[in-house]
Design an enzyme around this catalytic site. Structure first.
Site, PDB file in Angstrom:
ATOM      1  N   GLU A  17       0.845  -1.203   0.000  1.00  0.00           N
ATOM      2  CA  GLU A  17       0.000   0.000   0.000  1.00  0.00           C
ATOM      3  C   GLU A  17       0.874   1.244   0.000  1.00  0.00           C
ATOM      4  OE1 GLU A  17      -2.359   1.561  -0.805  1.00  0.00           O
ATOM      5  OE2 GLU A  17      -3.950   1.734   0.681  1.00  0.00           O
ATOM      6  N   ASP A  18       0.380   2.314  -0.623  1.00  0.00           N
ATOM      7  CA  ASP A  18       1.154   3.543  -0.652  1.00  0.00           C
ATOM      8  C   ASP A  18       1.131   4.256   0.695  1.00  0.00           C
ATOM      9  OD1 ASP A  18      -1.557   4.220  -0.826  1.00  0.00           O
ATOM     10  OD2 ASP A  18      -1.366   5.418  -2.635  1.00  0.00           O
ATOM     11  N   PHE A  57      -1.486  16.243   3.622  1.00  0.00           N
ATOM     12  CA  PHE A  57      -1.830  15.554   2.382  1.00  0.00           C
ATOM     13  C   PHE A  57      -0.613  15.537   1.472  1.00  0.00           C
ATOM     14  CE2 PHE A  57      -3.699  14.547  -1.654  1.00  0.00           C
ATOM     15  CZ  PHE A  57      -4.661  13.611  -1.300  1.00  0.00           C
ATOM     16  N   ASP A  67      -3.955   5.919   6.131  1.00  0.00           N
ATOM     17  CA  ASP A  67      -4.480   7.151   6.718  1.00  0.00           C
ATOM     18  C   ASP A  67      -5.470   6.750   7.815  1.00  0.00           C
ATOM     19  OD1 ASP A  67      -4.769  10.155   6.286  1.00  0.00           O
ATOM     20  OD2 ASP A  67      -6.808   9.551   5.877  1.00  0.00           O
ATOM     21  N   ARG A  83       1.348  11.764  -9.727  1.00  0.00           N
ATOM     22  CA  ARG A  83       1.802  10.399  -9.402  1.00  0.00           C
ATOM     23  C   ARG A  83       3.238  10.151  -9.851  1.00  0.00           C
ATOM     24  NH1 ARG A  83      -2.576   7.306  -7.642  1.00  0.00           N
ATOM     25  NH2 ARG A  83      -4.573   7.699  -8.638  1.00  0.00           N
TER      26      ARG A  83
HETATM   27  P1  IMP Z   1      -7.506   5.194   4.406  1.00  0.00           P
HETATM   28  O1  IMP Z   1      -8.549   4.188   4.057  1.00  0.00           O
HETATM   29  O2  IMP Z   1      -8.100   6.420   5.054  1.00  0.00           O
HETATM   30  O3  IMP Z   1      -6.368   4.621   5.228  1.00  0.00           O
HETATM   31  O4  IMP Z   1      -6.936   5.762   3.066  1.00  0.00           O
HETATM   32  C1  IMP Z   1      -6.001   5.115   2.348  1.00  0.00           C
HETATM   33  C2  IMP Z   1      -6.006   5.591   0.906  1.00  0.00           C
HETATM   34  O5  IMP Z   1      -6.335   6.972   0.792  1.00  0.00           O
HETATM   35  C3  IMP Z   1      -4.617   5.449   0.346  1.00  0.00           C
HETATM   36  O6  IMP Z   1      -4.500   4.223  -0.335  1.00  0.00           O
HETATM   37  C4  IMP Z   1      -4.526   6.618  -0.613  1.00  0.00           C
HETATM   38  O7  IMP Z   1      -4.993   6.213  -1.879  1.00  0.00           O
HETATM   39  C5  IMP Z   1      -5.464   7.642  -0.060  1.00  0.00           C
HETATM   40  N1  IMP Z   1      -4.735   8.662   0.717  1.00  0.00           N
HETATM   41  C6  IMP Z   1      -4.709   8.801   2.058  1.00  0.00           C
HETATM   42  N2  IMP Z   1      -3.936   9.820   2.426  1.00  0.00           N
HETATM   43  C7  IMP Z   1      -3.434  10.344   1.281  1.00  0.00           C
HETATM   44  C8  IMP Z   1      -2.524  11.422   1.002  1.00  0.00           C
HETATM   45  O8  IMP Z   1      -1.989  12.128   1.886  1.00  0.00           O
HETATM   46  N3  IMP Z   1      -2.248  11.632  -0.308  1.00  0.00           N
HETATM   47  C9  IMP Z   1      -2.776  10.889  -1.321  1.00  0.00           C
HETATM   48  N4  IMP Z   1      -3.622   9.858  -1.098  1.00  0.00           N
HETATM   49  C10 IMP Z   1      -3.948   9.603   0.196  1.00  0.00           C
HETATM   50 MG    MG Z   2      -4.461   3.935  -2.282  1.00  0.00          MG
END
Ligand code: IMP
Ligand code: MG
Length: 175
Positions: A97-98, A150, A101, A163
Protein backbone atom coordinates in the site's frame (compact mmCIF):
# COMPACT_ATOMS: atom_id res chain seq x y z
CA UNK A 1 9.03 21.23 -8.26
CA UNK A 2 5.50 22.26 -9.31
CA UNK A 3 4.03 25.27 -7.47
CA UNK A 4 2.05 24.57 -4.30
CA UNK A 5 4.22 21.61 -3.30
CA UNK A 6 6.77 21.33 -0.49
CA UNK A 7 9.42 18.60 -0.48
CA UNK A 8 8.86 16.09 2.32
CA UNK A 9 10.85 12.95 1.41
CA UNK A 10 13.44 13.23 -1.37
CA UNK A 11 13.92 10.51 -3.96
CA UNK A 12 17.25 9.32 -2.51
CA UNK A 13 15.71 8.73 0.94
CA UNK A 14 12.79 6.85 -0.58
CA UNK A 15 15.08 4.64 -2.64
CA UNK A 16 17.34 3.89 0.33
CA UNK A 17 14.35 2.98 2.50
CA UNK A 18 12.83 0.78 -0.20
CA UNK A 19 16.13 -1.14 -0.40
CA UNK A 20 16.05 -1.61 3.41
CA UNK A 21 12.47 -2.87 3.28
CA UNK A 22 13.42 -5.23 0.46
CA UNK A 23 16.31 -6.62 2.52
CA UNK A 24 14.08 -7.22 5.53
CA UNK A 25 11.41 -8.89 3.43
CA UNK A 26 14.07 -11.04 1.75
CA UNK A 27 15.24 -12.22 5.19
CA UNK A 28 11.71 -12.75 6.54
CA UNK A 29 10.62 -14.95 3.62
CA UNK A 30 13.41 -17.48 3.14
CA UNK A 31 11.58 -19.43 0.50
CA UNK A 32 9.01 -17.72 -1.64
CA UNK A 33 7.23 -17.11 -3.84
CA UNK A 34 5.86 -13.99 -2.19
CA UNK A 35 2.53 -12.81 -3.58
CA UNK A 36 2.80 -9.03 -3.79
CA UNK A 37 -0.64 -7.50 -4.05
CA UNK A 38 -0.56 -3.83 -4.98
CA UNK A 39 -3.51 -1.61 -4.21
CA UNK A 40 -4.32 0.41 -7.31
CA UNK A 41 -3.38 2.90 -8.29
CA UNK A 42 -1.19 4.60 -5.71
CA UNK A 43 0.98 1.59 -4.82
CA UNK A 44 2.10 0.76 -8.37
CA UNK A 45 5.36 2.74 -8.29
CA UNK A 46 6.31 1.61 -4.79
CA UNK A 47 5.52 -1.98 -5.76
CA UNK A 48 7.67 -1.78 -8.89
CA UNK A 49 10.70 -0.65 -6.87
CA UNK A 50 10.04 -2.92 -3.88
CA UNK A 51 9.66 -6.03 -6.04
CA UNK A 52 13.14 -5.43 -7.47
CA UNK A 53 14.59 -4.94 -3.97
CA UNK A 54 13.35 -8.38 -2.86
CA UNK A 55 15.72 -11.22 -3.64
CA UNK A 56 13.12 -13.97 -3.63
CA UNK A 57 10.72 -15.15 -6.31
CA UNK A 58 7.63 -12.95 -6.35
CA UNK A 59 4.25 -12.97 -8.02
CA UNK A 60 2.57 -9.66 -8.74
CA UNK A 61 -1.14 -8.96 -8.75
CA UNK A 62 -3.25 -5.85 -8.24
CA UNK A 63 -6.50 -5.14 -6.51
CA UNK A 64 -8.59 -2.04 -7.01
CA UNK A 65 -10.17 -0.60 -3.94
CA UNK A 66 -11.29 2.90 -3.28
CA UNK A 67 -12.45 4.81 -0.25
CA UNK A 68 -11.67 8.20 -1.70
CA UNK A 69 -13.33 10.35 -4.31
CA UNK A 70 -11.19 12.65 -6.40
CA UNK A 71 -10.47 15.06 -3.55
CA UNK A 72 -8.47 15.04 -0.35
CA UNK A 73 -11.00 13.59 2.05
CA UNK A 74 -12.44 10.09 2.26
CA UNK A 75 -15.92 9.37 1.01
CA UNK A 76 -16.06 6.88 3.91
CA UNK A 77 -17.27 4.24 1.49
CA UNK A 78 -15.02 1.33 0.54
CA UNK A 79 -15.59 -0.50 -2.69
CA UNK A 80 -13.76 -3.16 -4.66
CA UNK A 81 -13.21 -1.84 -8.17
CA UNK A 82 -10.97 -4.66 -9.48
CA UNK A 83 -10.46 -8.11 -8.00
CA UNK A 84 -7.29 -10.22 -8.10
CA UNK A 85 -6.61 -12.31 -11.19
CA UNK A 86 -5.42 -15.34 -9.22
CA UNK A 87 -6.28 -17.38 -6.14
CA UNK A 88 -4.19 -16.68 -3.03
CA UNK A 89 -5.19 -19.82 -1.14
CA UNK A 90 -2.14 -21.24 0.64
CA UNK A 91 0.06 -18.36 -0.54
CA UNK A 92 2.35 -16.00 1.37
CA UNK A 93 0.63 -12.72 0.66
CA UNK A 94 2.16 -9.29 1.16
CA UNK A 95 -0.23 -6.42 0.52
CA UNK A 96 1.59 -3.36 -0.82
CA UNK A 97 0.00 0.00 0.00
CA UNK A 98 1.15 3.54 -0.65
CA UNK A 99 -0.19 5.22 2.48
CA UNK A 100 -2.31 4.33 5.49
CA UNK A 101 -4.48 7.15 6.72
CA UNK A 102 -7.73 6.28 8.55
CA UNK A 103 -7.01 2.57 8.03
CA UNK A 104 -10.53 2.01 6.64
CA UNK A 105 -9.30 0.74 3.26
CA UNK A 106 -6.76 -1.75 4.60
CA UNK A 107 -8.95 -2.94 7.45
CA UNK A 108 -11.60 -3.89 4.89
CA UNK A 109 -9.15 -5.39 2.41
CA UNK A 110 -7.35 -7.54 4.98
CA UNK A 111 -10.69 -9.02 6.05
CA UNK A 112 -11.61 -9.79 2.43
CA UNK A 113 -8.23 -11.41 1.69
CA UNK A 114 -8.11 -13.40 4.95
CA UNK A 115 -11.33 -15.16 3.93
CA UNK A 116 -9.45 -16.58 0.92
CA UNK A 117 -7.18 -18.54 3.26
CA UNK A 118 -3.66 -17.43 2.35
CA UNK A 119 -0.87 -19.17 4.28
CA UNK A 120 0.28 -15.81 5.61
CA UNK A 121 -0.98 -12.26 5.17
CA UNK A 122 1.08 -9.18 5.94
CA UNK A 123 1.02 -5.53 4.90
CA UNK A 124 3.81 -3.21 3.81
CA UNK A 125 3.04 0.51 3.53
CA UNK A 126 5.45 3.14 2.26
CA UNK A 127 3.86 5.89 4.36
CA UNK A 128 1.92 5.85 7.59
CA UNK A 129 -0.09 8.69 9.13
CA UNK A 130 -0.73 7.11 12.56
CA UNK A 131 -2.38 10.24 14.01
CA UNK A 132 -5.27 9.78 11.56
CA UNK A 133 -6.09 6.16 12.40
CA UNK A 134 -9.76 5.23 12.92
CA UNK A 135 -9.61 1.50 12.12
CA UNK A 136 -6.84 -0.69 13.51
CA UNK A 137 -4.39 -2.08 10.95
CA UNK A 138 -1.41 -4.31 11.64
CA UNK A 139 1.46 -3.00 9.49
CA UNK A 140 4.37 -5.46 9.28
CA UNK A 141 6.63 -3.00 7.42
CA UNK A 142 6.45 0.81 7.20
CA UNK A 143 8.70 3.05 5.14
CA UNK A 144 8.12 6.38 6.86
CA UNK A 145 5.78 7.73 9.52
CA UNK A 146 4.61 11.18 8.45
CA UNK A 147 2.56 13.94 10.09
CA UNK A 148 -1.05 14.68 9.24
CA UNK A 149 -0.56 16.34 5.86
CA UNK A 150 -1.83 15.55 2.38
CA UNK A 151 1.05 14.21 0.31
CA UNK A 152 1.57 13.49 -3.37
CA UNK A 153 4.23 11.94 -5.56
CA UNK A 154 5.85 8.50 -5.89
CA UNK A 155 2.46 7.08 -6.92
CA UNK A 156 0.28 9.23 -4.67
CA UNK A 157 -2.12 11.60 -6.37
CA UNK A 158 -4.33 14.57 -5.87
CA UNK A 159 -7.21 14.28 -8.37
CA UNK A 160 -4.98 11.93 -10.45
CA UNK A 161 -2.14 14.45 -10.67
CA UNK A 162 1.47 14.22 -9.44
CA UNK A 163 1.80 10.40 -9.40
CA UNK A 164 5.00 10.55 -11.45
CA UNK A 165 6.93 12.88 -9.11
CA UNK A 166 10.06 11.13 -7.83
CA UNK A 167 9.84 12.76 -4.38
CA UNK A 168 7.03 12.74 -1.84
CA UNK A 169 5.75 16.28 -1.36
CA UNK A 170 3.16 18.01 0.80
CA UNK A 171 0.32 19.58 -1.15
CA UNK A 172 -0.06 23.01 0.40
CA UNK A 173 -2.87 24.41 -1.73
CA UNK A 174 -6.42 23.52 -2.79
CA UNK A 175 -9.17 21.71 -0.92
P1 IMP B 1 -7.51 5.19 4.41
O1 IMP B 1 -8.55 4.19 4.06
O2 IMP B 1 -8.10 6.42 5.05
O3 IMP B 1 -6.37 4.62 5.23
O4 IMP B 1 -6.94 5.76 3.07
C1 IMP B 1 -6.00 5.12 2.35
C2 IMP B 1 -6.01 5.59 0.91
O5 IMP B 1 -6.33 6.97 0.79
C3 IMP B 1 -4.62 5.45 0.35
O6 IMP B 1 -4.50 4.22 -0.33
C4 IMP B 1 -4.53 6.62 -0.61
O7 IMP B 1 -4.99 6.21 -1.88
C5 IMP B 1 -5.46 7.64 -0.06
N1 IMP B 1 -4.73 8.66 0.72
C6 IMP B 1 -4.71 8.80 2.06
N2 IMP B 1 -3.94 9.82 2.43
C7 IMP B 1 -3.43 10.34 1.28
C8 IMP B 1 -2.52 11.42 1.00
O8 IMP B 1 -1.99 12.13 1.89
N3 IMP B 1 -2.25 11.63 -0.31
C9 IMP B 1 -2.78 10.89 -1.32
N4 IMP B 1 -3.62 9.86 -1.10
C10 IMP B 1 -3.95 9.60 0.20
MG1 MG C 1 -4.46 3.94 -2.28
Amino acid sequence: MPPGLRLLIPEQKIQARVRELGDRITRDYPEGPIYLIGILKGACIFLADLARAIERPVRIDFIGISSYGTGKTSSGEVKLTKDLDCSIEGADVLVVEDIVDSGVTLNYLVQVLAQRRPRSLKVVALLDKPSRRICPVDLAYVGFEIPDAFVVGYGLDYAENYRNLRDVCVLEEAD
